[in-house]
Write a protein that holds these residues in place. Structure first.
Motif, short mmCIF file in Angstrom:
data_model
loop_
_atom_site.label_atom_id
_atom_site.label_comp_id
_atom_site.label_asym_id
_atom_site.label_seq_id
_atom_site.Cartn_x
_atom_site.Cartn_y
_atom_site.Cartn_z
N HIS A 174 13.75 35.22 99.86
CA HIS A 174 14.64 34.93 98.74
C HIS A 174 16.00 35.60 98.90
N ASP A 175 16.23 36.23 100.05
CA ASP A 175 17.51 36.86 100.33
C ASP A 175 18.47 35.82 100.90
N ALA A 176 19.64 35.73 100.33
CA ALA A 176 20.62 34.72 100.74
C ALA A 176 21.04 34.88 102.21
N HIS A 177 20.92 36.08 102.77
CA HIS A 177 21.36 36.33 104.14
C HIS A 177 20.21 36.30 105.15
N PHE A 178 19.02 35.93 104.70
CA PHE A 178 17.85 35.94 105.58
C PHE A 178 17.96 34.89 106.68
N LEU A 179 17.63 35.30 107.92
CA LEU A 179 17.55 34.40 109.06
C LEU A 179 16.23 34.65 109.77
N PRO A 180 15.45 33.60 110.07
CA PRO A 180 14.17 33.79 110.77
C PRO A 180 14.38 34.37 112.17
N ILE A 181 13.38 35.12 112.63
CA ILE A 181 13.40 35.66 113.99
C ILE A 181 13.04 34.56 114.97
N VAL A 182 13.68 34.58 116.13
CA VAL A 182 13.40 33.58 117.17
C VAL A 182 11.91 33.57 117.49
N GLY A 183 11.32 32.37 117.47
CA GLY A 183 9.90 32.23 117.75
C GLY A 183 9.04 32.26 116.51
N PHE A 184 9.66 32.53 115.35
CA PHE A 184 8.92 32.59 114.09
C PHE A 184 9.65 31.77 113.04
N GLY A 185 9.84 30.50 113.34
CA GLY A 185 10.64 29.62 112.49
C GLY A 185 9.96 29.19 111.21
N ASP A 186 8.62 29.15 111.18
CA ASP A 186 7.89 28.76 109.97
C ASP A 186 7.71 30.00 109.12
N VAL A 187 8.53 30.14 108.09
CA VAL A 187 8.56 31.40 107.32
C VAL A 187 7.32 31.61 106.45
N HIS A 188 6.51 30.56 106.24
CA HIS A 188 5.33 30.69 105.39
C HIS A 188 4.04 30.85 106.21
N ARG A 189 4.16 30.87 107.49
CA ARG A 189 2.99 30.93 108.36
C ARG A 189 2.59 32.37 108.68
N GLN A 190 1.29 32.59 108.82
CA GLN A 190 0.79 33.85 109.37
C GLN A 190 0.55 33.62 110.85
N TYR A 191 1.38 34.22 111.68
CA TYR A 191 1.29 34.04 113.13
C TYR A 191 0.22 34.97 113.69
N ARG A 192 -0.56 34.46 114.64
CA ARG A 192 -1.62 35.27 115.24
C ARG A 192 -1.74 34.92 116.72
N SER A 193 -1.93 35.96 117.55
CA SER A 193 -2.03 35.76 119.00
C SER A 193 -2.85 36.89 119.61
N SER A 194 -3.57 36.56 120.69
CA SER A 194 -4.33 37.59 121.40
C SER A 194 -3.41 38.41 122.29
N ARG A 195 -2.19 37.94 122.48
CA ARG A 195 -1.19 38.67 123.28
C ARG A 195 0.02 38.96 122.42
N LEU A 196 0.71 40.05 122.76
CA LEU A 196 1.91 40.42 122.01
C LEU A 196 2.93 39.29 122.10
N PHE A 197 3.47 38.88 120.96
CA PHE A 197 4.42 37.77 120.92
C PHE A 197 5.61 38.03 121.84
N PRO A 198 6.07 37.00 122.58
CA PRO A 198 7.19 37.18 123.52
C PRO A 198 8.43 37.83 122.91
N SER A 199 8.74 37.48 121.67
CA SER A 199 9.94 38.04 121.02
C SER A 199 9.87 39.55 120.90
N PHE A 200 8.65 40.10 120.88
CA PHE A 200 8.47 41.55 120.80
C PHE A 200 8.12 42.16 122.15
N ALA A 201 7.34 41.43 122.95
CA ALA A 201 6.97 41.94 124.28
C ALA A 201 8.20 42.18 125.14
#
Length: 230
Positions: free
Chosen positions: A33-60
């Motif tokens: 709800h922040d007017a300046h919010f921008l999604p992180i690369v690789g996490f475009g669906d803001v309502h999704r719970q992302y899950r992976s057995s490996r560390l996400f590339p954007s963080f790895a």
């Protein structure tokens, strides 16, 4: 974020499910709800719970390669063993990259029965302190005690809490931890100790690693403004 304000946007967790490790990422409901919010690369669906057995590339990509010759010195500066895994390194370093707007901050621990809490964090703003502060940091040993001071006159953030030692301004508490640190200071006695003070040639972001122990009546990260998307 589209402007220069430092904000929390989500949670990155490592969880154990049925004996296996998984990584999860979710945005904060408040961030959406922040007017300046921008999604992180690789996490475009803001309502999704992302899950992976490996560390996400954007963080790895934020973890120093094991092939780097300076990796042992880097890990020692974070108070980590040479066999530290990617998650441990990311949690300790914040995944900091020069010129990048993303940083990770480890959540404090809190015991609801004893009210005891511990937070580990890297001091912010060391680069903006004067030479005498830098020289003083070089004299600090592990276990040395420092102080916290509120700074209500701070024009950028009236909630700012600065870190001091021997009357010198050494830096600031990271903004996402401010509400928690204020709650610890309000409760009463606390200890702010040096975990690691790194030499002047170290990147300013990694110069001073601290540990804050104390108590607080309520864990602020359980409040509605810190809840992830459903």
């Amino acid at each position: 974020m589209a402007d220069s304000t430092y904000r929390a946007v989500g949670y990155l967790d490592k969880v154990i499910d049925d004996g296996q490790s998984f990584y999860e990422f979710r945005y904060l409901e408040a961030a959406l709800h922040d007017a300046h919010f921008l999604p992180i690369v690789g996490f475009g669906d803001v309502h999704r719970q992302y899950r992976s057995s490996r560390l996400f590339p954007s963080f790895a990509d934020r973890v120093m390669s094991a092939k780097r010759p300076d990796r042992p010195v880097y890990l020692a500066g974070l108070d980590l063993e040479s066999d530290a895994d990617a998650w441990e390194i990311l949690a300790a370093s914040g995944g900091h990259r020069e010129g990048d707007a993303i940083e990770l901050i480890s959540l404090p621990t809190w015991d609801s029965e004893t009210r005891e809490t511990t937070a580990h964090f890297l001091t912010h703003g060391v680069r903006h302190c004067d030479a005498t502060a830098g020289a003083y940091i070089s004299t600090l040993e592990s276990g040395a005690q420092l102080m916290l001071e509120t700074e209500p006159g701070n024009e950028t953030n009236p909630q700012a809490v600065r870190i001091t030692g021997a009357g010198r301004h050494l830096g600031y508490v990271p903004d996402p931890l401010l509400d928690h640190v204020h709650s610890v200071m309000r409760y009463g006695a606390f200890e702010l100790k040096v975990v690691r003070a790194n030499p002047p040639e170290t990147h300013p972001h990694l110069r001073l690693l601290l540990s804050l122990t104390g108590r607080c009546e309520q864990f602020v990260f359980d409040k509605p403004e810190w809840l992830p998307v459903a």
